[in-house]
Design a protein around this motif. Structure first.
Motif, PDB file in Angstrom:
ATOM      1  N   GLN A 244     -12.747 -99.941  51.092  1.00 19.49           N
ATOM      2  CA  GLN A 244     -13.510 -98.874  51.733  1.00 19.49           C
ATOM      3  C   GLN A 244     -13.955 -97.920  50.633  1.00 19.49           C
ATOM      4  O   GLN A 244     -13.145 -97.514  49.806  1.00 19.49           O
ATOM      5  N   ALA A 245     -15.235 -97.579  50.650  1.00 15.36           N
ATOM      6  CA  ALA A 245     -15.743 -96.821  49.507  1.00 15.36           C
ATOM      7  C   ALA A 245     -16.853 -95.872  49.924  1.00 15.36           C
ATOM      8  O   ALA A 245     -17.337 -95.923  51.059  1.00 15.36           O
ATOM      9  N   SER A 246     -17.217 -95.021  48.996  1.00 14.40           N
ATOM     10  CA  SER A 246     -18.427 -94.212  49.183  1.00 14.40           C
ATOM     11  C   SER A 246     -19.047 -93.964  47.815  1.00 14.40           C
ATOM     12  O   SER A 246     -18.403 -94.154  46.788  1.00 14.40           O
ATOM     13  N   LEU A 247     -20.306 -93.552  47.819  1.00 18.70           N
ATOM     14  CA  LEU A 247     -21.021 -93.295  46.567  1.00 18.70           C
ATOM     15  C   LEU A 247     -21.007 -91.805  46.284  1.00 18.70           C
ATOM     16  O   LEU A 247     -21.340 -91.000  47.160  1.00 18.70           O
ATOM     17  N   GLN A 248     -20.581 -91.451  45.093  1.00 19.40           N
ATOM     18  CA  GLN A 248     -20.567 -90.036  44.729  1.00 19.40           C
ATOM     19  C   GLN A 248     -21.306 -89.860  43.404  1.00 19.40           C
ATOM     20  O   GLN A 248     -21.120 -90.647  42.485  1.00 19.40           O
ATOM     21  N   PRO A 249     -22.167 -88.831  43.320  1.00 17.22           N
ATOM     22  CA  PRO A 249     -22.821 -88.559  42.034  1.00 17.22           C
ATOM     23  C   PRO A 249     -21.909 -87.689  41.169  1.00 17.22           C
ATOM     24  O   PRO A 249     -21.151 -86.876  41.707  1.00 17.22           O
ATOM     25  N   ALA A 250     -21.922 -87.924  39.875  1.00 12.05           N
ATOM     26  CA  ALA A 250     -21.239 -87.042  38.927  1.00 12.05           C
ATOM     27  C   ALA A 250     -22.046 -87.090  37.654  1.00 12.05           C
ATOM     28  O   ALA A 250     -22.191 -88.156  37.066  1.00 12.05           O
ATOM     29  N   GLY A 251     -22.586 -85.955  37.279  1.00  7.22           N
ATOM     30  CA  GLY A 251     -23.494 -85.927  36.138  1.00  7.22           C
ATOM     31  C   GLY A 251     -24.718 -86.741  36.470  1.00  7.22           C
ATOM     32  O   GLY A 251     -25.241 -86.706  37.592  1.00  7.22           O
ATOM     33  N   ASP A 252     -25.166 -87.551  35.565  1.00  4.57           N
ATOM     34  CA  ASP A 252     -26.317 -88.400  35.854  1.00  4.57           C
ATOM     35  C   ASP A 252     -25.869 -89.795  36.258  1.00  4.57           C
ATOM     36  O   ASP A 252     -26.624 -90.737  36.282  1.00  4.57           O
ATOM     37  N   GLN A 253     -24.599 -89.912  36.565  1.00  2.73           N
ATOM     38  CA  GLN A 253     -24.016 -91.222  36.888  1.00  2.73           C
ATOM     39  C   GLN A 253     -23.684 -91.268  38.376  1.00  2.73           C
ATOM     40  O   GLN A 253     -23.309 -90.276  38.985  1.00  2.73           O
ATOM     41  N   LEU A 254     -23.842 -92.480  38.987  1.00  3.62           N
ATOM     42  CA  LEU A 254     -23.382 -92.697  40.360  1.00  3.62           C
ATOM     43  C   LEU A 254     -22.039 -93.395  40.296  1.00  3.62           C
ATOM     44  O   LEU A 254     -21.839 -94.311  39.494  1.00  3.62           O
ATOM     45  N   TRP A 255     -21.120 -92.963  41.160  1.00  6.13           N
ATOM     46  CA  TRP A 255     -19.797 -93.576  41.149  1.00  6.13           C
ATOM     47  C   TRP A 255     -19.471 -94.178  42.516  1.00  6.13           C
ATOM     48  O   TRP A 255     -19.768 -93.597  43.545  1.00  6.13           O
ATOM     49  N   ILE A 256     -18.850 -95.346  42.456  1.00  3.27           N
ATOM     50  CA  ILE A 256     -18.289 -95.899  43.685  1.00  3.27           C
ATOM     51  C   ILE A 256     -16.852 -95.431  43.735  1.00  3.27           C
ATOM     52  O   ILE A 256     -16.058 -95.756  42.851  1.00  3.27           O
ATOM     53  N   GLU A 257     -16.533 -94.662  44.779  1.00  5.08           N
ATOM     54  CA  GLU A 257     -15.165 -94.187  44.890  1.00  5.08           C
ATOM     55  C   GLU A 257     -14.489 -94.867  46.061  1.00  5.08           C
ATOM     56  O   GLU A 257     -14.960 -94.832  47.189  1.00  5.08           O
ATOM     57  N   ALA A 258     -13.363 -95.532  45.748  1.00  6.16           N
ATOM     58  CA  ALA A 258     -12.609 -96.226  46.784  1.00  6.16           C
ATOM     59  C   ALA A 258     -11.151 -95.922  46.555  1.00  6.16           C
ATOM     60  O   ALA A 258     -10.527 -96.491  45.678  1.00  6.16           O
ATOM     61  N   THR A 260      -8.188 -94.653  44.950  1.00  2.48           N
ATOM     62  CA  THR A 260      -7.991 -94.199  43.581  1.00  2.48           C
ATOM     63  C   THR A 260      -8.987 -94.847  42.619  1.00  2.48           C
ATOM     64  O   THR A 260      -9.002 -94.527  41.443  1.00  2.48           O
ATOM     65  N   LEU A 261      -9.777 -95.783  43.177  1.00  2.00           N
ATOM     66  CA  LEU A 261     -10.749 -96.457  42.315  1.00  2.00           C
ATOM     67  C   LEU A 261     -11.951 -95.562  42.058  1.00  2.00           C
ATOM     68  O   LEU A 261     -12.429 -94.870  42.959  1.00  2.00           O
ATOM     69  N   ARG A 262     -12.458 -95.626  40.854  1.00  2.00           N
ATOM     70  CA  ARG A 262     -13.685 -94.896  40.536  1.00  2.00           C
ATOM     71  C   ARG A 262     -14.470 -95.794  39.605  1.00  2.00           C
ATOM     72  O   ARG A 262     -14.084 -96.022  38.469  1.00  2.00           O
ATOM     73  N   LEU A 263     -15.560 -96.357  40.127  1.00  2.00           N
ATOM     74  CA  LEU A 263     -16.299 -97.356  39.356  1.00  2.00           C
ATOM     75  C   LEU A 263     -17.729 -96.894  39.146  1.00  2.00           C
ATOM     76  O   LEU A 263     -18.397 -96.472  40.099  1.00  2.00           O
ATOM     77  N   PRO A 264     -18.209 -96.999  37.909  1.00  2.00           N
ATOM     78  CA  PRO A 264     -19.582 -96.560  37.641  1.00  2.00           C
ATOM     79  C   PRO A 264     -20.594 -97.585  38.139  1.00  2.00           C
ATOM     80  O   PRO A 264     -20.395 -98.780  38.001  1.00  2.00           O
ATOM     81  N   VAL A 265     -21.654 -97.080  38.739  1.00  2.00           N
ATOM     82  CA  VAL A 265     -22.725 -97.971  39.195  1.00  2.00           C
ATOM     83  C   VAL A 265     -23.654 -98.242  38.026  1.00  2.00           C
ATOM     84  O   VAL A 265     -24.075 -97.308  37.352  1.00  2.00           O
ATOM     85  N   PRO A 302     -17.675-105.071  32.099  1.00  2.00           N
ATOM     86  CA  PRO A 302     -16.298-104.841  32.531  1.00  2.00           C
ATOM     87  C   PRO A 302     -15.970-103.373  32.722  1.00  2.00           C
ATOM     88  O   PRO A 302     -16.388-102.541  31.931  1.00  2.00           O
ATOM     89  N   VAL A 303     -15.262-103.121  33.816  1.00  2.00           N
ATOM     90  CA  VAL A 303     -14.665-101.805  34.010  1.00  2.00           C
ATOM     91  C   VAL A 303     -13.178-102.047  34.185  1.00  2.00           C
ATOM     92  O   VAL A 303     -12.778-102.764  35.103  1.00  2.00           O
ATOM     93  N   GLU A 304     -12.377-101.484  33.305  1.00  2.00           N
ATOM     94  CA  GLU A 304     -10.946-101.769  33.353  1.00  2.00           C
ATOM     95  C   GLU A 304     -10.237-100.820  34.298  1.00  2.00           C
ATOM     96  O   GLU A 304     -10.605 -99.656  34.430  1.00  2.00           O
ATOM     97  N   LEU A 305      -9.243-101.347  34.984  1.00  2.00           N
ATOM     98  CA  LEU A 305      -8.413-100.478  35.813  1.00  2.00           C
ATOM     99  C   LEU A 305      -7.012-101.054  35.903  1.00  2.00           C
ATOM    100  O   LEU A 305      -6.765-102.193  35.525  1.00  2.00           O
ATOM    101  N   LYS A 306      -6.093-100.224  36.425  1.00  2.00           N
ATOM    102  CA  LYS A 306      -4.684-100.564  36.393  1.00  2.00           C
ATOM    103  C   LYS A 306      -4.263-101.134  37.751  1.00  2.00           C
ATOM    104  O   LYS A 306      -4.682-100.628  38.790  1.00  2.00           O
ATOM    105  N   ALA A 307      -3.456-102.202  37.721  1.00  2.00           N
ATOM    106  CA  ALA A 307      -2.953-102.753  38.990  1.00  2.00           C
ATOM    107  C   ALA A 307      -1.595-103.390  38.752  1.00  2.00           C
ATOM    108  O   ALA A 307      -1.247-103.732  37.626  1.00  2.00           O
ATOM    109  N   THR A 308      -0.853-103.561  39.855  1.00  2.00           N
ATOM    110  CA  THR A 308       0.471-104.175  39.745  1.00  2.00           C
ATOM    111  C   THR A 308       0.402-105.603  40.280  1.00  2.00           C
ATOM    112  O   THR A 308      -0.166-105.859  41.345  1.00  2.00           O
ATOM    113  N   VAL A 309       0.988-106.532  39.521  1.00  2.00           N
ATOM    114  CA  VAL A 309       0.973-107.935  39.933  1.00  2.00           C
ATOM    115  C   VAL A 309       2.095-108.161  40.934  1.00  2.00           C
ATOM    116  O   VAL A 309       3.242-107.778  40.682  1.00  2.00           O
ATOM    117  N   SER A 310       1.775-108.787  42.089  1.00  2.00           N
ATOM    118  CA  SER A 310       2.877-109.092  43.019  1.00  2.00           C
ATOM    119  C   SER A 310       3.189-110.586  43.044  1.00  2.00           C
ATOM    120  O   SER A 310       4.357-110.973  43.051  1.00  2.00           O
TER     121      SER A 310
END
Lengths: 368, 328, 300
Positions: A244-258, A260-265, A302-310
């Motif tokens: 589940q996500a939404s688009l948020q602008p920050a500076g001149d960049q668009l971000w997908i926020e889901a 704790t995720l924050r991914l640049p468009v 690539p956009v790196e992010l942290k996750a736990t392996v189950s």
């Protein structure tokens, strides 16, 4: 070599259940069209309406421009391969294959010759005297196909013809059916719930869900550009990950926020996404577009992010990893077998931001 | 002369058989051929009725309409000319001969059903353990193929009576005499004659019960029996606690089938004693009212009583069928 | 291979085992054999007696033929010849065939078509019709005798073969439809549809697929109906009345009991003549008969 058209076709059963709703679909002559969807989605009903085994509640079906709603199955010049093969148990293989020709009153010598030819083509010429009971599963499947090809029909209808075979035979039969289609050059309409069969065999795929046609396209397009969340989730295994996500602008960049995720468009799609700012969306990414950064190929974004392996499932040529974000959201990644991810570890993974999907959360339709 | 007459007879017999059997098949082909000239939509609606109509016609003509008619006649006088209300039913439930028939029928129902089913069950369980099972079963089942009339003759011979002092030619009396007793008039002695008739029916029906129960017994999964054995059950416990409960539904079906058959039994009484000497049952009383006394009102009322008696079975059958359909 | 030593105890155990098995199963054998014998004796007595001289029959029991000296000349076919030629049993035998064969074929044909329609065709009232047929299964014949007889009298059908054929067709119909519809209904739907797609009309599906695949059920019903009609007394008695020209074996045998009740040489031979066909059918087709009973009663 038939051109088949479904025009606003609806099937409603007597108990009120709507199996197929307002279906519009044109099947080109010589095409291998696969109808795919989960069980109960209406795909088999479509096939049965086309075969004349089920009445059409509303709309029309045309074969080569002729409306066939009111024709009995035998007046439609189609052949069908059933999931159970439906071989006549009291007839020999020869008689099974000859039955439709006998009913048409084809001369005996002609029947003999056509059955022989079809049997040779399928490699079952040695089985013609046997009864279906004496055949193996794979042989029965061939006879069922043979029974269809002797007729030389305008179209072949196949209802999950491979689902009763074991995995190894299925792969082989898949390739054989594809070859057969090329050789015969006739229209194939093929029903399956197995998206691998759909992807590997279809020249086009029609995805259905709950009686409604979701998307019709070539396998590549369907995979790359699914119209909606259902198609995106259904095609591909393991299925696409959704956040589940939404688009948020920050500076001149668009971000997908889901969460704790924050991914640049990426800049290339930024403009087209501008209208959806702040709206409830769903972010989707396929497991194969998530990488262990160590083995990420060149050319991705690539956009790196942290996750736990189950859980780590080693498949040999690939590894399926079950991961969880810090906020607990779970997702799957299909990564390089050389990866050293271990259950319990917290790791860095890369999302390829060139290969993501965005959907409207309410309508589930794709944005890009 | 005699020969040509016989030949003619044989030829007309063959002609009759061919006409009777072939006619009906020709009928279906003819109708189907005609229907083929209808357009598809209409054809698929007409064709079921082409296939159903002959069946519906004979069902209506021989079962449904006559049943309704009999209901009406049962409220009318002997020649069906005047309405007499419940008179025929009052007769049926008060007349002494009728009351004896009711008593006898009850006796038949209880004894034939009880003994055939329990004996059939015992044989079914035992026969499963002997190597000559098919032969034993065939011998016990064989009477099923014999007509009531044939069976009656067979048993008249078993029950044959000669006055004391003469050589007994009936098996039963020969045994009785050999044991040192007086020979018995099995069919005329009012204390035993009903039982003598009932024995014939038991002889006929036990095989039926055995065959059905035997297949049910064989249908019990072997591992259930083995599990019971491991749990420490002996053969009797297995019989009572595993076998009987597991074939319960078959026991019910066999029992009801025999009950319906016994209710309608008429031939044995009719041939053996003619219903005399207190051996009448409901069905044979009905034939008597109808043929001997020409009282169609009373005959019909008795038939209606028979129908009422089978209605619970009918309802149970329909229920069972509907469950079966729901499970399809 | 194992050594020789365990072999001997094993053998000994087998022997003891066998004895033990024999002792524990002896009561079972005894009961089964006694019952089987009891069930066979009455018929065996009749059969033996039917070949004995008339006066010997009246003066000694049939079991006396086993008392030595065994004399084959005491048996003869005279009783059969007399009963066949002089008591009308020969004519009756032919009549029984004339009655039974069409009265078996007609309901089979009609019931199979109806069963197919009920199982595989769509039409309104299908379920209701079948429920009615299930209900009719147990309606006593007696309920129908008087109205049908009256109708027959006014139509001139009483005392005719046609009348009996039709009556037996009607009376056999509920069981026939019930049995066959249950069987035909379990044929795989795919087979019927495959035939339709292969270009078969309903009649072709019926004759080429349904009938061949339903032969076990059809045979069951055929055996059942054949035995039922051949052995029937009631329908023949009521609808054929006193017409000796058309009387079947059951009716003639019944009259023989009434008229010549002490002429055991005639009764035994006559009874056996009436039984021989059903016994042959039964012995030859027992499998189908049993299957018919099973399908008719235990299903579900």
């Amino acid at each position: 070599m038939a051109h088949i058209v479904f025009e606003q076709v609806t099937k409603q059963y007597e108990n009120g259940f709507v199996a197929v709703k307002d279906l519009n679909l044109a099947i080109e002559a010589d095409e291998f069209l696969v109808l795919v969807g989960p069980s109960g989605c209406g795909k088999t009903t479509c096939l049965r309406m086309l075969a004349g085994l089920e009445t059409i509640s509303q709309g029309s079906i045309y074969i080569d421009g002729q409306r066939i709603n009111q024709r009995s199955p035998r007046e439609r010049d189609i052949a069908m391969v059933f999931q159970s093969y439906a071989l006549y148990p009291h007839m020999s293989v020869f008689d099974n294959m000859a039955f439709s020709l006998q009913l048409q009153g084809t001369p005996k010598a002609d029947i003999q010759q056509r059955v022989q030819a079809a049997a040779t083509q399928l490699g079952i010429e040695g089985l013609l005297d046997r009864k279906p009971k004496q055949l193996s599963g794979g042989q029965r499947q061939r006879v069922a196909v043979g029974r269809a090809i002797v007729r030389n029909p305008a179209a072949f209808l196949m209802d999950e013809p491979l689902s009763n075979l074991d995995a190894k035979l299925r792969v082989q039969a898949r390739a054989e059916l594809s070859k057969l289609h090329k050789k015969l050059g006739t229209t194939f309409v093929y029903v399956t719930h197995d998206q691998v069969e759909a992807m590997t065999m279809g020249s086009r795929i029609a995805v259905m869900n709950q009686g409604i046609l979701q998307q019709v396209d070539t396998p590549q397009n369907l995979y790359k550009r699914p119209n909606n969340m259902f198609v995106a989730g259904f095609m591909g295994s393991p299925a696409m990950n959704f956040f589940q996500a939404s688009l948020q602008p920050a500076g001149d960049q668009l971000w997908i926020e889901a969460g704790t995720l924050r991914l640049p468009v990426p800049a290339s799609v930024k403009a087209s996404l501008q209208p959806y700012l702040g709206q409830p969306l769903v972010f989707g990414i396929r497991p194969e577009n998530i990488y262990d950064p160590q083995f990420a190929p060149p050319g991705i974004n690539p956009v790196e992010l942290k996750a736990t392996v189950s859980v780590v499932e080693m498949m040999g040529h690939e590894v399926i990893v079950y991961l969880a974000l810090v906020d607990g959201h779970e997702f799957l990644a299909r990564i390089d077998p050389r990866s050293r991810f271990q259950p319990g570890q917290t790791v860095q993974v890369s999302f390829d931001m060139n290969r993501f999907h965005l959907f409207d959360r309410a309508s589930e339709q794709a944005l890009v | 002369m005699q020969d040509t007459a016989n030949l003619m007879r044989l030829l007309s017999a063959i002609a009759a058989i061919v006409l009777g059997s072939g006619g009906i098949i020709a009928l279906f082909y003819g109708a189907n051929w005609l229907v083929n000239y209808l357009p598809y939509g209409l054809r698929s609606r007409v064709l079921p009725w082409v296939y159903m109509t002959p069946a519906l016609a004979v069902l209506a003509a021989f079962l449904i309409l006559p049943t309704i008619r009999t209901l009406i006649i049962s409220f009318m006088d002997r020649r069906s000319e005047a309405f007499v209300g419940l008179d025929n039913y009052i007769f049926a439930f008060t007349n002494s001969a009728m009351l004896i028939a009711f008593r006898n029928n009850l006796l038949w129902l209880v004894l034939v059903t009880g003994i055939s089913v329990s004996l059939g069950l015992v044989i079914a369980v035992l026969v499963d353990r002997v190597p000559y099972e098919p032969l034993a079963k065939a011998l016990i089942f064989l009477p099923m193929a014999i007509s009531f009339v044939g069976a009656s003759v067979i048993w008249r011979f078993v029950y044959a009576y000669q006055p004391p002092g003469f050589e007994q030619i009936g098996l039963l009396n020969a045994i009785v005499v050999a044991l040192g007793f007086e020979p018995v008039g099995w069919l005329v002695n009012r204390t035993v004659n009903n039982f003598a008739l009932i024995a014939i029916m038991i002889w006929l029906q036990t095989g039926f019960a055995m065959v059905l129960l035997s297949s049910a017994v064989k249908g019990i999964p072997q591992d259930v029996i083995e599990a019971a054995r491991i749990d420490g059950a002996n053969e009797f416990q297995i019989f009572w606690r595993i076998t009987i409960p597991m074939i319960n539904s078959t026991i019910v079906v066999v029992s009801t089938t025999i009950i319906v058959l016994v209710l309608k039994v008429f031939d044995i009484v009719f041939v053996m004693t003619g219903g005399n000497l207190d051996t009448d049952v409901i069905a044979s009383r009905m034939i008597k009212e109808m043929f001997n006394f020409r009282n169609f009102g009373r005959g019909s009322a008795i038939a209606v009583i028979l129908l009422l008696a089978v209605i619970p079975v009918m309802v149970a059958n329909i229920r069972r069928f509907q469950q079966q359909e729901a499970n399809r | 291979m194992s050594s020789l030593s365990p072999k001997r105890p094993a053998q000994a155990r087998t022997w003891v085992d066998r004895l033990e098995t024999l002792l524990t199963t002896a009561p079972v054998h005894l009961v089964v054999i006694v019952i089987a014998l009891l069930w066979t004796l009455p018929t065996a007595g009749l059969l033996i007696s039917s070949f004995r001289q008339p006066d010997a029959l009246l003066t000694s029991g049939w079991w006396s033929v086993f008392v030595p000296p065994l004399d084959p000349t005491q048996f003869h076919l005279g009783n059969y010849i007399t009963v066949l030629t002089r008591q009308g049993m020969g004519q009756a035998f032919i009549n029984s065939l004339i009655i039974t064969i069409p009265a078996t074929v007609m309901p089979i044909a009609i019931a199979t078509f109806a069963a197919y329609a009920l199982a595989w065709m769509q039409f309104p009232g299908r379920q209701l019709l079948f429920v009615v047929i299930v209900g009719l299964l147990v309606v006593p014949l007696q309920m129908t005798l008087i109205p049908v007889l009256r109708a027959y009298n006014s139509l001139g059908l009483s005392g005719t073969f046609l009348g009996v054929w039709l009556a037996h067709t009607g009376y056999g119909m509920p069981l026939g439809i019930y049995l066959l519809r249950n069987y035909i209904g379990t044929l795989p739907r795919d087979l019927i549809e495959a035939a339709a797609v292969d270009g078969a009309s309903h009649l072709k599906i019926f004759t080429r697929i349904v009938v061949p695949l339903s032969t076990p059920a059809i045979a069951s019903f055929a055996v059942f109906q054949f035995l039922w009609v051949w052995n029937d007394l009631l329908v023949a008695l009521v609808y054929l009345g006193g017409n000796q020209e058309v009387a079947p074996v059951t009716l003639v045998l019944r009259n023989l009991v009434g008229d010549r009740g002490q002429d055991w040489h005639l009764l035994t031979a006559g009874a056996f003549i009436s039984m021989v066909v059903p016994l042959l059918v039964f012995l030859g087709l027992q499998r189908y008969f049993v299957r018919g009973l099973l399908a008719g009663s235990v299903k579900g």
